[in-house]
Design an enzyme around this catalytic site. Structure first.
Site, mmCIF file in Angstrom:
data_model
loop_
_atom_site.group_PDB
_atom_site.id
_atom_site.type_symbol
_atom_site.label_atom_id
_atom_site.label_comp_id
_atom_site.label_asym_id
_atom_site.label_seq_id
_atom_site.Cartn_x
_atom_site.Cartn_y
_atom_site.Cartn_z
ATOM 1 C CD GLU A 1 -2.930 -1.330 2.243
ATOM 2 O OE1 GLU A 1 -4.092 -1.688 2.067
ATOM 3 O OE2 GLU A 1 -2.452 -1.170 3.394
ATOM 4 C CG ASP B 1 -11.842 -8.314 -0.682
ATOM 5 O OD1 ASP B 1 -10.779 -7.751 -0.386
ATOM 6 O OD2 ASP B 1 -12.810 -8.385 0.103
HETATM 7 N N1 ADE Z 1 -9.371 -5.330 3.323
HETATM 8 C C1 ADE Z 1 -9.587 -5.656 2.044
HETATM 9 N N2 ADE Z 1 -10.508 -6.630 1.942
HETATM 10 C C2 ADE Z 1 -10.882 -6.939 3.202
HETATM 11 C C3 ADE Z 1 -11.785 -7.881 3.757
HETATM 12 N N3 ADE Z 1 -12.498 -8.696 2.972
HETATM 13 N N4 ADE Z 1 -11.906 -7.922 5.101
HETATM 14 C C4 ADE Z 1 -11.186 -7.086 5.877
HETATM 15 N N5 ADE Z 1 -10.304 -6.201 5.408
HETATM 16 C C5 ADE Z 1 -10.154 -6.114 4.075
#
Ligand code: ADE
Length: 229
Positions: free
Chosen positions: A12, A196
């Site tokens: 990041e 995601d």
């Molecule tokens: N950061 C990116 N995706 C995530 C997820 N599914 N749960 C927690 N933090 C995240």
């Protein structure tokens, strides 16, 4: 004016460090902090490691030891709002802790006495981000980000976070940074690009899109610095 820029993972902050000049590194509290300059702006940059505790430590040190006067967070998040697709940018208008639970004492989820369920982001930084998005024709959504010490890959838990907090995205550091900055009176801004959808595929998607989404978020932060410079 010194600006802190933080992420949670090395992926990041790497795209940010690439753009910096006069980078100096400092070891502190089991981590590395980079002081650097960008177009005349003094910055301190670090990744905290994942989760609320590490994020709080890093934000606190950036403010107290490195004397940062504003804090920008760049990273990735899981989408809750169905309108958010992989790569989309979302800035937090306010943040909450979805895993904070003393409901046994009659309090709402996300609340502890003398605290607040939602911490609001700095309005000037939000305004600046909107201006940058408009000028660069980049779509920037805003909404509620929910933070917790859990990687969410479960449609039921995701739905619970949506219903309980009206949240649009979730991650593991933002609200911790928000609480620290709010307490220390430092304007903050939490930006995330979606990696995601916090569903059954979240683990796979996260690994696949971590780098590209991190870069999208970091590129936007750089555009904000360009505007500030
Ligand atoms: N950061 C990116 N995706 C995530 C997820 N599914 N749960 C927690 N933090 C995240």
């Amino acid at each position: 004016m010194k600006i802190a820029i933080m992420g949670a993972m090395v992926e990041e902050i790497e795209p940010l460090l690439e753009k910096m000049r006069e980078v100096k590194s400092f070891e502190l509290a089991d981590n590395i902090y980079y002081e650097a300059r960008y177009k005349g702006i003094d910055t301190v940059i670090a990744y905290s490691k994942i989760g609320k505790v590490y994020a709080s430590l890093t934000a606190s040190l950036m403010i107290e030891r490195f004397k940062a006067q504003k804090l920008l967070f760049s990273g990735v998040a899981g989408a809750i709002n169905d309108e958010l697709k992989i790569g989309d940018l979302i800035v937090a208008k306010k943040l909450c802790q979805h895993d904070l639970d003393i409901t046994a004492f009659g309090h709402p989820y996300g609340y502890v006495p003398e605290g607040k369920v939602y911490v609001e982001s700095d309005k000037e930084l939000l305004f600046l981000a909107k201006e940058v998005a408009k000028e660069k024709k980049i779509e920037l959504k805003d909404g509620i980000i929910a933070t917790g010490d859990q990687f969410i890959a479960d449609p039921k838990r995701k739905e619970w976070i949506r219903e309980t907090f009206n949240a649009d995205a979730l991650e593991m550091e933002g609200a911790a940074v928000a609480v620290v900055c709010d307490a220390l009176d430092v304007p903050f801004f939490i930006l995330r690009a979606i990696s995601d959808a916090a569903d059954m595929d979240a683990g796979f998607d996260f690994d696949t899109f971590l780098k590209s989404s991190s870069r999208r978020s970091a590129d936007f932060i750089i555009s904000m610095l360009d505007k500030m410079a």
